[in-house]
Design a protein around this motif. Structure first.
Motif, PDB file in Angstrom:
ATOM      1  N   GLY A 236       0.817  -1.212   0.000  1.00  0.00           N
ATOM      2  CA  GLY A 236       0.000   0.000   0.000  1.00  0.00           C
ATOM      3  C   GLY A 236       0.847   1.258   0.000  1.00  0.00           C
ATOM      4  O   GLY A 236       0.561   2.219  -0.721  1.00  0.00           O
ATOM      5  N   ALA A 237       1.911   1.266   0.795  1.00  0.00           N
ATOM      6  CA  ALA A 237       2.803   2.426   0.837  1.00  0.00           C
ATOM      7  C   ALA A 237       3.487   2.644  -0.511  1.00  0.00           C
ATOM      8  O   ALA A 237       3.610   3.778  -0.976  1.00  0.00           O
ATOM      9  CB  ALA A 237       3.843   2.250   1.939  1.00  0.00           C
TER      10      ALA A 237
ATOM     11  N   ILE B  22       0.976   4.207  -2.882  1.00  0.00           N
ATOM     12  CA  ILE B  22       0.758   5.621  -2.573  1.00  0.00           C
ATOM     13  C   ILE B  22       1.923   6.461  -3.085  1.00  0.00           C
ATOM     14  O   ILE B  22       1.723   7.514  -3.706  1.00  0.00           O
ATOM     15  CB  ILE B  22       0.553   5.818  -1.060  1.00  0.00           C
ATOM     16  CG1 ILE B  22      -0.791   5.237  -0.639  1.00  0.00           C
ATOM     17  CG2 ILE B  22       0.638   7.290  -0.674  1.00  0.00           C
ATOM     18  CD1 ILE B  22      -0.996   5.171   0.863  1.00  0.00           C
ATOM     19  N   ILE B  23       3.135   5.996  -2.850  1.00  0.00           N
ATOM     20  CA  ILE B  23       4.321   6.733  -3.312  1.00  0.00           C
ATOM     21  C   ILE B  23       4.366   6.765  -4.834  1.00  0.00           C
ATOM     22  O   ILE B  23       4.703   7.792  -5.432  1.00  0.00           O
ATOM     23  CB  ILE B  23       5.597   6.101  -2.725  1.00  0.00           C
ATOM     24  CG1 ILE B  23       5.631   6.333  -1.214  1.00  0.00           C
ATOM     25  CG2 ILE B  23       6.842   6.651  -3.387  1.00  0.00           C
ATOM     26  CD1 ILE B  23       6.702   5.558  -0.487  1.00  0.00           C
TER      27      ILE B  23
ATOM     28  N   GLY C 126       1.870   6.754  -6.840  1.00  0.00           N
ATOM     29  CA  GLY C 126       0.870   7.718  -7.300  1.00  0.00           C
ATOM     30  C   GLY C 126       1.348   9.151  -7.165  1.00  0.00           C
ATOM     31  O   GLY C 126       1.086   9.993  -8.022  1.00  0.00           O
ATOM     32  N   LYS C 127       2.078   9.443  -6.092  1.00  0.00           N
ATOM     33  CA  LYS C 127       2.577  10.796  -5.895  1.00  0.00           C
ATOM     34  C   LYS C 127       3.747  11.127  -6.807  1.00  0.00           C
ATOM     35  O   LYS C 127       3.979  12.282  -7.133  1.00  0.00           O
ATOM     36  CB  LYS C 127       2.981  10.993  -4.436  1.00  0.00           C
ATOM     37  CG  LYS C 127       1.787  11.035  -3.512  1.00  0.00           C
ATOM     38  CD  LYS C 127       2.178  11.341  -2.095  1.00  0.00           C
ATOM     39  CE  LYS C 127       0.924  11.399  -1.235  1.00  0.00           C
ATOM     40  NZ  LYS C 127       1.225  11.751   0.152  1.00  0.00           N
TER      41      LYS C 127
END
Length: 73
Positions: A19-20, A23-24, A26-27
């Motif tokens: 998940g992390a 998220i990274i 995507g950023k």
């Protein structure tokens, strides 16, 4: 029972790490899901998405990581 608990904790940590990473990614605007080879078919009320290019990249990365870990042990 303690072995099952350890396995569940390990699975939870693995899911949190995945998940992390997502998220990274995507950023950082990493185009997972928009790579060459990813197929999207759209009709009026139907959308089919087959991320073949992304699956190949993820498979390659996981294979490399698991080979490194297996040789390390």
């Amino acid at each position: 029972m303690s072995q099952l608990g350890k396995m569940l904790v390990a699975a939870g940590l693995l899911l949190a790490a995945v998940g992390a990473v997502l998220i990274i990614a995507g950023k950082l605007n990493i185009p997972l899901g928009k790579l060459p080879g990813d197929i999207t078919y759209q009709k009026k009320n139907l959308t089919v998405f087959a991320p073949f290019g992304t699956m190949l990249v993820v498979s390659l990365i996981l294979t490399l990581i698991l080979n490194i870990f297996s040789r390390w042990k």
